[in-house]
Design a protein around this motif. Structure first.
Motif, PDB file in Angstrom:
ATOM      1  N   ARG A   1      -5.734  -1.307   8.844  1.00  0.00           N
ATOM      2  CA  ARG A   1      -5.736  -1.938   7.524  1.00  0.00           C
ATOM      3  C   ARG A   1      -4.991  -3.268   7.562  1.00  0.00           C
ATOM      4  O   ARG A   1      -5.441  -4.256   6.969  1.00  0.00           O
TER       5      ARG A   1
ATOM      6  N   PHE B   1       0.835  -1.194   0.000  1.00  0.00           N
ATOM      7  CA  PHE B   1       0.000   0.000   0.000  1.00  0.00           C
ATOM      8  C   PHE B   1       0.874   1.249   0.000  1.00  0.00           C
ATOM      9  O   PHE B   1       2.075   1.199   0.334  1.00  0.00           O
ATOM     10  N   ASP B   2       0.257   2.377  -0.359  1.00  0.00           N
ATOM     11  CA  ASP B   2       1.044   3.593  -0.570  1.00  0.00           C
ATOM     12  C   ASP B   2       1.590   4.211   0.710  1.00  0.00           C
ATOM     13  O   ASP B   2       2.403   5.136   0.655  1.00  0.00           O
TER      14      ASP B   2
ATOM     15  N   GLN C   1      -0.189  -0.413  -4.873  1.00  0.00           N
ATOM     16  CA  GLN C   1      -1.124   0.698  -5.058  1.00  0.00           C
ATOM     17  C   GLN C   1      -0.607   1.607  -6.175  1.00  0.00           C
ATOM     18  O   GLN C   1       0.589   1.879  -6.293  1.00  0.00           O
TER      19      GLN C   1
ATOM     20  N   ASP D   1      -6.061  -0.073  -7.166  1.00  0.00           N
ATOM     21  CA  ASP D   1      -6.486   1.263  -6.762  1.00  0.00           C
ATOM     22  C   ASP D   1      -6.911   1.356  -5.301  1.00  0.00           C
ATOM     23  O   ASP D   1      -6.660   2.361  -4.643  1.00  0.00           O
ATOM     24  N   ASP D   2      -7.580   0.324  -4.792  1.00  0.00           N
ATOM     25  CA  ASP D   2      -8.068   0.417  -3.415  1.00  0.00           C
ATOM     26  C   ASP D   2      -7.976  -0.945  -2.744  1.00  0.00           C
ATOM     27  O   ASP D   2      -7.632  -1.957  -3.354  1.00  0.00           O
ATOM     28  N   GLU D   3      -8.315  -0.963  -1.477  1.00  0.00           N
ATOM     29  CA  GLU D   3      -8.162  -2.153  -0.648  1.00  0.00           C
ATOM     30  C   GLU D   3      -8.976  -3.333  -1.171  1.00  0.00           C
ATOM     31  O   GLU D   3      -8.487  -4.467  -1.232  1.00  0.00           O
ATOM     32  N   ASP D   4     -10.218  -3.065  -1.549  1.00  0.00           N
ATOM     33  CA  ASP D   4     -11.077  -4.154  -2.025  1.00  0.00           C
ATOM     34  C   ASP D   4     -10.514  -4.792  -3.285  1.00  0.00           C
ATOM     35  O   ASP D   4     -10.541  -6.026  -3.444  1.00  0.00           O
ATOM     36  N   GLU D   5     -10.016  -3.959  -4.200  1.00  0.00           N
ATOM     37  CA  GLU D   5      -9.443  -4.511  -5.433  1.00  0.00           C
ATOM     38  C   GLU D   5      -8.204  -5.337  -5.123  1.00  0.00           C
ATOM     39  O   GLU D   5      -7.993  -6.411  -5.713  1.00  0.00           O
TER      40      GLU D   5
ATOM     41  N   THR E   1       1.919  -2.060   5.006  1.00  0.00           N
ATOM     42  CA  THR E   1       1.186  -0.829   5.296  1.00  0.00           C
ATOM     43  C   THR E   1       1.563  -0.346   6.686  1.00  0.00           C
ATOM     44  O   THR E   1       1.882  -1.157   7.568  1.00  0.00           O
TER      45      THR E   1
END
Length: 485
Positions: free
Chosen positions: A428, A267-268, A300, A401-405, A423
């Protein structure tokens, strides 16, 4: 005991089947050979194990005495660590420093499970029950934990010392008698360990070493009517064959540690320097020939290019070479067969339009060396590079793009062995860990292991667990005893 004496002894072991060459994967030269033991040798080994189980020479030994023997095994592994690590390096092509670590971990399997010998117990209850008769009685009920009589242990060519000890130590601690088959590519260290067991005081017939092909000796073990349980580490395809053999034979119990296609989610807000270095090591270790390596990396989108460039830079700086080459960090693939398999996947990737950022080629030298490869621009719905376990130094890197993806992509696999999340968000980290379909999850770490913690896979990554209490439970059966009071 020397390396040469082991090579000579392997060559002299009796067998009735095909001669199997043992190849140094770093040079492609034959270092020794042996004969496939054949089904008759499996019958003899199973008979010996069955006889010791019936006599109770091992299972009936006082628990503390069995523990002392296992502790002695660990000490002897340490005393022979130089020879064992040299054989492991020579046979599997791994750097000597890594072989020493694996050998040290191997001895600790026996120390850990020596402690369990005196701690296997059941439960006891006083019960007022009518049972199935409806007549209430005062009963004393208790359970016994008893070993399987004969257990077949079959392990692979990647990390043979580790896998040998991971299976044999808990099986012996439980009191089982065993038939042990190493991979035909890597039989050398198993011969030393077989000698060590005898010297430590494991009675003859309790641990029976059989060398041979999987389709001959391995198949004979899994289908043998007198084998009560099989524990196997290897490919999912062979795991299915073992299940079929169990169903067709005596329905023996099966533990399977199978393939993996483990995801790494970055994650970013992650510590990128640490994440990049660890993720790169965690996909290229042993040239990608480890089942729990993170071979699918998801990043991400805002940091995607930086992570791809970082992993490619690490890949380009990894020095490939044989165990005795100075500065070697990664060794070769295990065999010509595995080299052909890996190169076939790379050609398939090119045909699919996958972009190979770095790598994708065999080194121009002797040995089965493939340059660490970073693959991008992948269609996850169709790409074999993304979907299938390759067992080579190839990692796919995709953006999200996001957590779910990220979770959807990570779980889009038939495997479920391990996963990693990078992360700085505590919430998260634990939220995503719960949603990943994997038996082991690392939070800001990767390839963590301890003998006390269970290891196993979800989905098609296996049945059952190794290590920890679960590791000895898999070699024990429960018996309930009812006593009328």
């Amino acid at each position: 005991m020397t390396v040469q004496s082991v090579l000579d002894e392997v060559r002299e072991r009796p067998g009735s089947g095909e001669v199997i060459p043992v190849i140094d994967p770093a040079t492609e030269e034959q270092i020794t050979e042996f004969k496939d033991a054949g089904p008759e040798a499996v019958d003899e080994a199973v008979a010996a194990a069955k006889a010791t189980a019936a006599s109770g020479v091992w299972s009936g030994m006082p628990d503390y005495s069995r523990a002392k023997v296992l502790w002695r095994v660990a000490d002897l592994i340490d005393e022979n660590a130089d020879v064992l690590s040299e054989l492991e390096s020579l046979n599997a092509g791994i750097p000597r420093s890594q072989a020493k670590v694996i050998t040290a971990v191997g001895s600790e399997w026996f120390r850990y499970y020596a402690g369990w010998c005196t701690k296997v117990d059941g439960i006891a209850r006083s019960v007022n029950t009518g049972g199935l008769t409806g007549i209430e009685s005062h009963m004393h009920a208790y359970t016994l934990r008893e070993p399987y009589d004969v257990v077949g242990l079959i392990f692979p060519w990647n990390g043979p010392i580790f896998n040998y000890c991971a299976k044999l130590a808990p099986a012996l601690a439980a009191g089982c008698s065993t038939v042990v088959k190493p991979a035909e590519e890597t039989p050398l260290s198993a011969l030393v360990l077989d000698r060590i067991l005898s010297e430590a005081g494991v009675p003859d017939g309790v641990a029976n070493l059989v060398n041979g092909f999987g389709h001959t000796a391995g198949a004979a073990i899994t289908a043998h009517p007198d084998v009560d349980k099989v524990a196997f580490t290897g490919s999912t395809e062979v795991g299915r064959e073992i299940v079929h053999a169990s169903a067709s034979s005596n329905l023996n119990k099966v533990t399977l540690e199978l393939g993996g296609k483990s995801p790494v989610l970055i994650f970013d807000d992650a510590n990128l320097d640490l994440a990049i270095a660890t993720a790169a090591f965690g996909c290229f270790l042993h040239s990608g020939q480890v089942c729990m390596l993170g071979s699918r990396i998801f990043v991400q989108r805002s940091i995607y290019e930086r992570v791809v460039d970082g992993i490619a830079t690490v890949a380009n700086n990894l020095q490939l070479g044989g165990p005795d080459e100075e500065g070697s960090m990664i060794g070769p693939l295990i065999s010509q067969k595995q080299l052909t398999r890996v190169m076939g996947y790379l050609e398939q990737g090119r045909a699919e339009g996958v972009e190979l950022v770095t790598g994708g080629h065999r080194l121009d030298r002797k040995g089965y060396f493939v340059h660490p490869t970073v693959a991008t621009k992948i269609d996850p719905s169709t790409s074999r590079l993304f979907k299938e376990e390759i067992f080579g130094p190839i990692v796919t890197v995709l953006p999200f793009d996001d957590e779910d993806e990220a979770i959807t992509l990570a779980n889009d696999t038939e495997y479920g062995l391990a996963g990693t999340i990078w992360t700085e968000s505590l919430g998260r980290a634990h939220r995503v860990a719960k949603r990943l379909k994997a038996g082991t999850v690392g939070l800001n770490c990767q390839l963590q292991f301890d003998h006390s913690m269970p290891f196993g896979g979800f989905k098609q990554s296996g049945w059952g667990y190794e290590a920890g209490k679960a590791g000895i439970d898999t070699y024990l059966q429960s018996k309930t005893v009812w006593a009328q009071m």
